[in-house]
Design a protein around this motif. Structure first.
Motif, PDB file in Angstrom:
ATOM      1  N   ASP A 179     -11.716  -2.802  -4.315  1.00 56.63           N
ATOM      2  CA  ASP A 179     -10.395  -3.210  -3.943  1.00 56.63           C
ATOM      3  C   ASP A 179      -9.553  -2.139  -4.059  1.00 56.63           C
ATOM      4  O   ASP A 179      -8.202  -1.699  -3.796  1.00 56.63           O
ATOM      5  CB  ASP A 179      -9.666  -4.223  -4.735  1.00 56.63           C
ATOM      6  CG  ASP A 179     -10.334  -5.263  -5.064  1.00 56.63           C
ATOM      7  OD1 ASP A 179     -10.161  -6.194  -3.496  1.00 56.63           O
ATOM      8  OD2 ASP A 179     -10.719  -5.930  -5.191  1.00 56.63           O
ATOM      9  N   GLU A 180     -10.180  -0.263  -3.978  1.00 54.88           N
ATOM     10  CA  GLU A 180      -9.454   0.999  -3.813  1.00 54.88           C
ATOM     11  C   GLU A 180      -8.656   0.718  -5.061  1.00 54.88           C
ATOM     12  O   GLU A 180      -7.673   1.286  -4.789  1.00 54.88           O
ATOM     13  CB  GLU A 180      -8.779   0.700  -2.747  1.00 54.88           C
ATOM     14  CG  GLU A 180      -9.844   0.419  -1.503  1.00 54.88           C
ATOM     15  CD  GLU A 180     -10.567   1.955  -0.702  1.00 54.88           C
ATOM     16  OE1 GLU A 180     -10.224   3.156  -1.808  1.00 54.88           O
ATOM     17  OE2 GLU A 180     -11.603   1.517  -0.354  1.00 54.88           O
ATOM     18  N   MET A 181      -8.657   0.648  -6.406  1.00 57.35           N
ATOM     19  CA  MET A 181      -8.148   0.633  -7.324  1.00 57.35           C
ATOM     20  C   MET A 181      -8.842   1.443  -8.373  1.00 57.35           C
ATOM     21  O   MET A 181     -10.294   2.082  -8.145  1.00 57.35           O
ATOM     22  CB  MET A 181      -8.060  -0.030  -7.862  1.00 57.35           C
ATOM     23  CG  MET A 181      -7.161  -1.225  -7.613  1.00 57.35           C
ATOM     24  SD  MET A 181      -7.257  -3.100  -8.158  1.00 57.35           S
ATOM     25  CE  MET A 181      -6.324  -2.623  -9.492  1.00 57.35           C
ATOM     26  N   SER A 182      -7.791   2.269  -9.204  1.00 57.23           N
ATOM     27  CA  SER A 182      -9.180   3.374 -10.324  1.00 57.23           C
ATOM     28  C   SER A 182      -8.047   3.384 -11.656  1.00 57.23           C
ATOM     29  O   SER A 182      -7.212   3.239 -11.148  1.00 57.23           O
ATOM     30  CB  SER A 182      -9.032   4.902  -9.880  1.00 57.23           C
ATOM     31  OG  SER A 182      -9.920   5.753 -10.148  1.00 57.23           O
ATOM     32  N   ARG A 185      -4.018  -6.640  -8.134  1.00 54.40           N
ATOM     33  CA  ARG A 185      -5.307  -6.547  -7.735  1.00 54.40           C
ATOM     34  C   ARG A 185      -4.524  -7.195  -5.987  1.00 54.40           C
ATOM     35  O   ARG A 185      -5.351  -7.395  -5.558  1.00 54.40           O
ATOM     36  CB  ARG A 185      -6.344  -6.592  -8.522  1.00 54.40           C
ATOM     37  CG  ARG A 185      -7.883  -7.027  -7.703  1.00 54.40           C
ATOM     38  CD  ARG A 185      -9.268  -7.227  -7.354  1.00 54.40           C
ATOM     39  NE  ARG A 185      -9.425  -7.027  -8.901  1.00 54.40           N
ATOM     40  CZ  ARG A 185     -10.324  -5.989  -9.425  1.00 54.40           C
ATOM     41  NH1 ARG A 185     -11.012  -5.667  -8.748  1.00 54.40           N
ATOM     42  NH2 ARG A 185     -10.715  -6.101 -10.703  1.00 54.40           N
ATOM     43  N   GLN A 205      -9.359  -3.529   0.539  1.00 56.07           N
ATOM     44  CA  GLN A 205      -9.505  -2.588   0.829  1.00 56.07           C
ATOM     45  C   GLN A 205      -9.451  -2.129   2.138  1.00 56.07           C
ATOM     46  O   GLN A 205      -9.581  -0.981   2.915  1.00 56.07           O
ATOM     47  CB  GLN A 205     -11.381  -2.916   2.335  1.00 56.07           C
ATOM     48  CG  GLN A 205     -12.329  -3.409   0.157  1.00 56.07           C
ATOM     49  CD  GLN A 205     -13.751  -3.996   1.239  1.00 56.07           C
ATOM     50  OE1 GLN A 205     -13.683  -4.177   2.360  1.00 56.07           O
ATOM     51  NE2 GLN A 205     -14.384  -4.826   0.480  1.00 56.07           N
ATOM     52  N   LEU A 255      -5.717   5.347  -2.803  1.00 55.41           N
ATOM     53  CA  LEU A 255      -6.202   5.330  -3.832  1.00 55.41           C
ATOM     54  C   LEU A 255      -5.145   4.335  -4.848  1.00 55.41           C
ATOM     55  O   LEU A 255      -4.313   4.905  -5.263  1.00 55.41           O
ATOM     56  CB  LEU A 255      -6.921   6.183  -4.706  1.00 55.41           C
ATOM     57  CG  LEU A 255      -7.767   5.625  -5.675  1.00 55.41           C
ATOM     58  CD1 LEU A 255      -8.976   4.225  -5.198  1.00 55.41           C
ATOM     59  CD2 LEU A 255      -8.432   6.378  -6.254  1.00 55.41           C
ATOM     60  N   LEU A 256      -5.140   2.925  -5.364  1.00 58.78           N
ATOM     61  CA  LEU A 256      -4.098   2.740  -6.122  1.00 58.78           C
ATOM     62  C   LEU A 256      -4.649   2.945  -7.451  1.00 58.78           C
ATOM     63  O   LEU A 256      -5.462   2.975  -8.499  1.00 58.78           O
ATOM     64  CB  LEU A 256      -3.858   1.074  -5.994  1.00 58.78           C
ATOM     65  CG  LEU A 256      -2.372   0.641  -7.324  1.00 58.78           C
ATOM     66  CD1 LEU A 256      -0.738   0.774  -6.830  1.00 58.78           C
ATOM     67  CD2 LEU A 256      -2.791  -0.734  -6.991  1.00 58.78           C
ATOM     68  N   ARG A 263      -6.594  -0.716   1.892  1.00 56.89           N
ATOM     69  CA  ARG A 263      -5.400   0.223   1.437  1.00 56.89           C
ATOM     70  C   ARG A 263      -5.903   1.610   1.681  1.00 56.89           C
ATOM     71  O   ARG A 263      -6.396   2.027   1.946  1.00 56.89           O
ATOM     72  CB  ARG A 263      -5.544   0.341  -0.357  1.00 56.89           C
ATOM     73  CG  ARG A 263      -4.789  -0.782  -0.790  1.00 56.89           C
ATOM     74  CD  ARG A 263      -4.449  -0.330  -2.522  1.00 56.89           C
ATOM     75  NE  ARG A 263      -3.712   1.099  -2.593  1.00 56.89           N
ATOM     76  CZ  ARG A 263      -2.701   1.298  -2.404  1.00 56.89           C
ATOM     77  NH1 ARG A 263      -2.053  -0.722  -2.918  1.00 56.89           N
ATOM     78  NH2 ARG A 263      -1.927   2.219  -2.971  1.00 56.89           N
ATOM     79  N   ASP A 314       0.696  -0.896   0.200  1.00 55.09           N
ATOM     80  CA  ASP A 314       0.031   0.035  -0.269  1.00 55.09           C
ATOM     81  C   ASP A 314       1.002   1.076  -0.175  1.00 55.09           C
ATOM     82  O   ASP A 314       0.415   2.675  -0.203  1.00 55.09           O
ATOM     83  CB  ASP A 314      -1.299  -0.194   1.054  1.00 55.09           C
ATOM     84  CG  ASP A 314      -0.114  -0.134   2.610  1.00 55.09           C
ATOM     85  OD1 ASP A 314       0.878  -0.026   2.719  1.00 55.09           O
ATOM     86  OD2 ASP A 314      -1.252  -0.620   3.502  1.00 55.09           O
ATOM     87  N   LEU A 343     -13.233  -2.231 -10.001  1.00 50.26           N
ATOM     88  CA  LEU A 343     -11.972  -2.108  -9.401  1.00 50.26           C
ATOM     89  C   LEU A 343     -12.162  -0.351  -8.249  1.00 50.26           C
ATOM     90  O   LEU A 343     -11.435  -1.075  -7.062  1.00 50.26           O
ATOM     91  CB  LEU A 343     -11.096  -0.828 -10.210  1.00 50.26           C
ATOM     92  CG  LEU A 343     -10.905  -1.587 -11.965  1.00 50.26           C
ATOM     93  CD1 LEU A 343      -9.650  -0.868 -12.323  1.00 50.26           C
ATOM     94  CD2 LEU A 343     -10.031  -3.070 -11.429  1.00 50.26           C
ATOM     95  N   GLY A 396      -4.012  -4.816  -4.330  1.00 52.34           N
ATOM     96  CA  GLY A 396      -5.524  -3.562  -4.260  1.00 52.34           C
ATOM     97  C   GLY A 396      -6.035  -4.181  -2.580  1.00 52.34           C
ATOM     98  O   GLY A 396      -5.292  -5.157  -2.006  1.00 52.34           O
TER      99      GLY A 396
END
Length: 384
Positions: A302-305, A238, A244, A249-250, A246, A214, A299, A242
């Protein structure tokens, strides 16, 4: 002479000049500097083979001279090697350069890759194999992804140990705390990545850097825009980065949406993108991306974007993960992060030393009137 050789010679001169090396360089010193180039295709042979033999064709087309001519020009005595792992070649070359510096084979190293297309044969072959997009541009992670778009390019970076760069007062664009390679030999096909091998590589690089997943807030993915590779790559990213739990944000992106797939120069191109992001403190939007590939689960959970606009890159440490895969399953990955703040006393000393210095300025023009006008403009600019 293969245009790839000429392009690399130009890039090498620019890189060494930018670093300040040429200010004190003397060829006869035989500096222990290494040169590592990622390259694969030798398409220019298609052109030379239709002409009579010459004394210069071999030195102009054999790949070893891609690095050999650079090292010879500067008079370097460090290792000089061409590495071919297909699309991961330039990042594998950078890995080799880092290891050579760490083991004392050289004190500095110039590393990167090149891909200049001078023939049509590989276009035809890659199209027959189904690699290339019939709708042109790469569309990383997009539902309309249908193959990749070939592109040309070249890039080189100068590497040295961090403590040496700090002692010399160098302008540090970024720091590589860890880099490694491995092979996805258990994949379903020689051209399809192996997700487990990818994950192991990511974890190895994190462990070597002494960082947690993270702490990485951006991943520059390989992201060629294919239906088979993109979902596998996102899945491995991921699983390692990735989740929750984190804190930040990734963001995930791929330069190939902007410039296409530079193949053997793709890895260094991605690294240059990250260096630009670090030094501007911004995350660019993902080009050629309209909607997420349905084969890739959402995404956000899993705190991804994937960025759709320019965002400020805000994190305790600006740290990015750069990924590159080769068609022969050779994987390369690295962490690149911002460097330590410069020591202000060093720059104050440099500024005071330069304050009383004078430098010659050469002014040229097509006529005497233009010469006087240029000098007058320069004088007014200097007075501002």
């Amino acid at each position: 002479m293969d245009p790839q050789q000429r392009v690399l010679l130009e890039l090498a001169y620019q890189a060494m000049d930018s670093s300040g090396y040429l200010g004190s360089h003397r060829r006869e010193s035989g500096d222990p500097v290494g040169c590592f180039i990622g390259a694969s295709f030798a398409e220019y042979l298609d052109n030379t083979s239709v002409h009579p033999p010459t004394a210069y064709t071999s030195t102009g087309t054999i790949r070893v001279f891609l690095c050999g001519k650079i090292s010879y020009y500067f008079g370097w005595s460090g290792p000089s090697e061409v590495l071919d792992t297909a699309c991961s070649s330039s990042l594998v070359a950078i890995n080799r350069a880092c290891k050579a510096i760490q083991t004392g084979e050289c004190t500095m190293a110039l590393a990167g890759g090149v891909n200049i297309m001078t023939g049509i044969t590989n276009f035809l072959d890659l199209a027959k194999a189904g690699f290339l997009s019939p709708t042109r541009q790469c569309k990383p992670f997009d539902g309309a992804a249908d193959g990749y778009c070939r592109s040309e390019g070249g890039g080189l970076i100068l590497l040295k140990l961090l403590d040496q760069a700090l002692a010399a007062g160098d302008h540090i664009l970024g720091v590589i705390p860890s880099i490694a390679t491995n092979l996805g030999g258990l994949s379903s096909s020689i051209t399809i990545p192996h997700s487990s091998a990818q994950k192991k590589l990511y974890q190895t690089v994190l462990r070597q850097a002494g960082m947690k997943s993270d702490e990485v807030s951006y991943v520059e993915a390989h992201g060629t825009g294919t239906q088979a590779r993109d979902p596998l790559e996102i899945a491995s990213i991921r699983e390692v980065f990735g989740g929750q739990s984190r804190i930040d944000l990734l963001n995930v992106g791929s330069l190939k949406g902007n410039i296409g797939h530079a193949e053997t120069a793709a890895g260094v191109a991605s690294l240059l993108k990250i260096l630009a992001m670090i030094n501007n403190g911004k995350i660019p939007p993902q080009a050629s991306h309209k909607y997420l590939n349905p084969k890739i689960p959402a995404l956000g959970a899993d705190e991804m974007s994937i960025a759709s606009k320019v965002n400020r890159w805000e994190a305790p440490l600006l740290a990015a993960y750069v990924i590159s895969y080769g068609a022969g399953e050779s994987n390369a990955a690295m962490i690149c992060c911002e460097g330590p703040p410069p020591k202000t006393e060093v720059f104050k000393q440099m500024a005071s030393a330069e304050a009383g210095s004078t430098y010659p300025i050469i002014i040229s023009a097509a006529s005497q009137e233009s010469l006087y006008a240029n000098a007058d403009n320069l004088g007014r600019a200097a007075a501002l």
